[in-house]
Write a protein that holds these residues in place. Sequence first.
Motif, PDB file in Angstrom:
ATOM      1  N   VAL A  82      21.404 -28.110  24.867  1.00 42.66           N
ATOM      2  CA  VAL A  82      20.195 -28.932  24.780  1.00 42.66           C
ATOM      3  C   VAL A  82      19.484 -28.926  26.128  1.00 42.66           C
ATOM      4  N   LYS A  83      18.202 -29.097  26.063  1.00 40.71           N
ATOM      5  CA  LYS A  83      17.414 -29.255  27.283  1.00 40.71           C
ATOM      6  C   LYS A  83      17.064 -30.732  27.422  1.00 40.71           C
ATOM      7  N   ALA A  84      17.156 -31.243  28.630  1.00 45.89           N
ATOM      8  CA  ALA A  84      16.874 -32.660  28.867  1.00 45.89           C
ATOM      9  C   ALA A  84      16.014 -32.819  30.105  1.00 45.89           C
ATOM     10  N   LEU A  85      15.160 -33.812  30.066  1.00 44.70           N
ATOM     11  CA  LEU A  85      14.275 -34.135  31.180  1.00 44.70           C
ATOM     12  C   LEU A  85      14.946 -35.185  32.059  1.00 44.70           C
ATOM     13  N   ALA A 104      25.404 -42.926  23.195  1.00 48.24           N
ATOM     14  CA  ALA A 104      25.111 -43.268  21.803  1.00 48.24           C
ATOM     15  C   ALA A 104      26.011 -42.519  20.834  1.00 48.24           C
ATOM     16  N   ARG A 105      26.508 -41.348  21.242  1.00 54.81           N
ATOM     17  CA  ARG A 105      27.388 -40.548  20.373  1.00 54.81           C
ATOM     18  C   ARG A 105      28.771 -40.372  20.969  1.00 54.81           C
ATOM     19  N   ASP A 106      29.021 -40.935  22.138  1.00 51.68           N
ATOM     20  CA  ASP A 106      30.290 -40.793  22.862  1.00 51.68           C
ATOM     21  C   ASP A 106      30.650 -39.325  23.043  1.00 51.68           C
ATOM     22  N   LEU A 107      29.665 -38.529  23.432  1.00 50.52           N
ATOM     23  CA  LEU A 107      29.860 -37.106  23.641  1.00 50.52           C
ATOM     24  C   LEU A 107      29.881 -36.787  25.132  1.00 50.52           C
ATOM     25  N   HIS A 108      30.870 -35.999  25.539  1.00 45.11           N
ATOM     26  CA  HIS A 108      30.974 -35.551  26.918  1.00 45.11           C
ATOM     27  C   HIS A 108      30.399 -34.145  27.036  1.00 45.11           C
ATOM     28  N   GLY A 109      29.786 -33.867  28.173  1.00 45.95           N
ATOM     29  CA  GLY A 109      29.213 -32.544  28.385  1.00 45.95           C
ATOM     30  C   GLY A 109      29.144 -32.209  29.850  1.00 45.95           C
ATOM     31  N   ILE A 129      22.144 -28.730  29.187  1.00 50.93           N
ATOM     32  CA  ILE A 129      23.422 -29.423  28.989  1.00 50.93           C
ATOM     33  C   ILE A 129      24.213 -28.777  27.864  1.00 50.93           C
ATOM     34  N   ASP A 130      25.504 -28.588  28.109  1.00 52.44           N
ATOM     35  CA  ASP A 130      26.435 -28.055  27.111  1.00 52.44           C
ATOM     36  C   ASP A 130      27.332 -29.189  26.635  1.00 52.44           C
ATOM     37  N   PHE A 131      27.201 -29.573  25.352  1.00 57.14           N
ATOM     38  CA  PHE A 131      28.067 -30.577  24.751  1.00 57.14           C
ATOM     39  C   PHE A 131      29.185 -29.945  23.919  1.00 57.14           C
ATOM     40  N   GLY A 132      29.332 -28.637  23.993  1.00 58.60           N
ATOM     41  CA  GLY A 132      30.430 -27.967  23.310  1.00 58.60           C
ATOM     42  C   GLY A 132      30.100 -27.393  21.950  1.00 58.60           C
ATOM     43  N   PHE A 133      28.836 -27.382  21.567  1.00 62.04           N
ATOM     44  CA  PHE A 133      28.454 -26.840  20.263  1.00 62.04           C
ATOM     45  C   PHE A 133      28.145 -25.347  20.387  1.00 62.04           C
ATOM     46  N   SER A 134      28.465 -24.597  19.333  1.00 64.87           N
ATOM     47  CA  SER A 134      28.315 -23.151  19.376  1.00 64.87           C
ATOM     48  C   SER A 134      26.950 -22.667  18.915  1.00 64.87           C
ATOM     49  N   ASN A 135      26.271 -23.490  18.130  1.00 71.47           N
ATOM     50  CA  ASN A 135      24.982 -23.062  17.599  1.00 71.47           C
ATOM     51  C   ASN A 135      24.148 -24.275  17.209  1.00 71.47           C
ATOM     52  N   LEU A 136      22.936 -24.014  16.764  1.00 72.24           N
ATOM     53  CA  LEU A 136      22.005 -25.087  16.421  1.00 72.24           C
ATOM     54  C   LEU A 136      22.499 -25.916  15.246  1.00 72.24           C
ATOM     55  N   ASN A 137      23.136 -25.266  14.242  1.00 69.63           N
ATOM     56  CA  ASN A 137      23.637 -26.010  13.076  1.00 69.63           C
ATOM     57  C   ASN A 137      24.676 -27.046  13.484  1.00 69.63           C
ATOM     58  N   GLU A 138      25.619 -26.661  14.316  1.00 64.76           N
ATOM     59  CA  GLU A 138      26.633 -27.612  14.791  1.00 64.76           C
ATOM     60  C   GLU A 138      25.980 -28.767  15.552  1.00 64.76           C
ATOM     61  N   LEU A 139      25.000 -28.433  16.349  1.00 64.68           N
ATOM     62  CA  LEU A 139      24.292 -29.435  17.143  1.00 64.68           C
ATOM     63  C   LEU A 139      23.585 -30.440  16.245  1.00 64.68           C
ATOM     64  N   GLU A 140      22.907 -29.951  15.224  1.00 64.81           N
ATOM     65  CA  GLU A 140      22.176 -30.842  14.320  1.00 64.81           C
ATOM     66  C   GLU A 140      23.117 -31.693  13.477  1.00 64.81           C
ATOM     67  N   ARG A 149      19.456 -40.759  25.398  1.00 68.43           N
ATOM     68  CA  ARG A 149      19.671 -40.790  26.842  1.00 68.43           C
ATOM     69  C   ARG A 149      21.046 -40.217  27.187  1.00 68.43           C
ATOM     70  N   VAL A 150      21.108 -39.539  28.314  1.00 66.22           N
ATOM     71  CA  VAL A 150      22.344 -38.959  28.833  1.00 66.22           C
ATOM     72  C   VAL A 150      22.545 -39.488  30.250  1.00 66.22           C
ATOM     73  N   SER A 151      23.729 -39.979  30.531  1.00 66.58           N
ATOM     74  CA  SER A 151      24.037 -40.512  31.866  1.00 66.58           C
ATOM     75  C   SER A 151      25.063 -39.623  32.557  1.00 66.58           C
TER      76      SER A 151
END
Length: 350
Positions: A82-85, A104-109, A129-140, A149-151
């Motif tokens: 994902v791209k983040a500002l 919000a999703r308790d995801l580490h990246g 940012i890489d949250f560990g997904f291999s493709n767009l389908n997994e991400l969605e 938001r990402v902290s």
Amino acid sequence: MVDKTLLNEVINAPGVSGNEKAISQVLRNEFKKYSDEIIYDNLGSIYAVKKSKQKNAPHVLISGHMDEVGFIIKKFNENGTVKALSLGEINKNCLLGTAVLLPARDLHGTILGFDVEGNALDSKGDVLIDFGFSNLNELEESDIKLGDRVSFLPVLNKNENSSKIFASNWNGRYAPLMEIEFLKEIQNESFDFDLFVGCTVQEQVGLRGVQTATNLVKPDLGIVLDTDQAFDYQEKVDDRIGCLGKGLLVNFYDKTVLPNRLLISELKKLCRNKRIPFQFYYSMEGSDAAWINKLRTGCPTLFINVPIRNMNTPNSVLDLNDFSSAKEALLDFVGELNTDKIQSFKEENR
């Protein structure tokens, strides 16, 4: 010196600009123990109120911000990244490989480099940012949303026999922690002014919450609690100011506000009389004090700040000795306030 349970709760509560609800709830739970009332503006800034027994009492505002730097998701990529500002003035040198959290999703990246040189922040202020997904389908399918938001991944460490605390978000957590500690100390005291103690939202993205909060409180006197970058360890620096362990900062200049001279004089005198360590500081950055100082008909404003190393990075450093100095000065300064002093600060430039 500082309650460890409270420290953990404050540091670990996420609060990237525009999504400060978690840290706000921590403040609400603590504020209600020590105040007569809790008030909000319509952006989410929160204040504990201790009411005076005097009618038409002046308003004293003690305020800092509770938002921290971070990122907002703006685009999904086909390869699952994902791209983040970036939100706030983040030091670009700290980002490559930085651990991040999507609360919000308790995801580490982790933050990736845009190019083979490993540059992590592009000219638009974007990160990858890489949250560990291999493709767009997994991400969605993960239910990540644009605008989430990402902290930085929360960090809190202290070595034994050291006064320094390492944390991921001191710029945004000093004020909440100080205010809770302050309210505990004065819970059985009364004043001849109404006291408002709390935090604003969206400071990192343009000093937004303080504008609505100031209009809500209508202060006669403002005390701002904030952090400033330490310049005490770099090899090449013009002025070594903001030295960790040497006390609170007496800020005599800020890019967006010139603090009230009589207030500065009173703070210096108090520190010298009480033997509270302090150091002079000037800032080339802006702060919430700008709007407290100039909204409505104007308000005399004072800083009680502390220096931070590595500010706005995933691992910043605060010295507990500075925190203690600031806390003692704040307690003594407020304890000596009265309506006559407040009026004299308002008339200082007449």
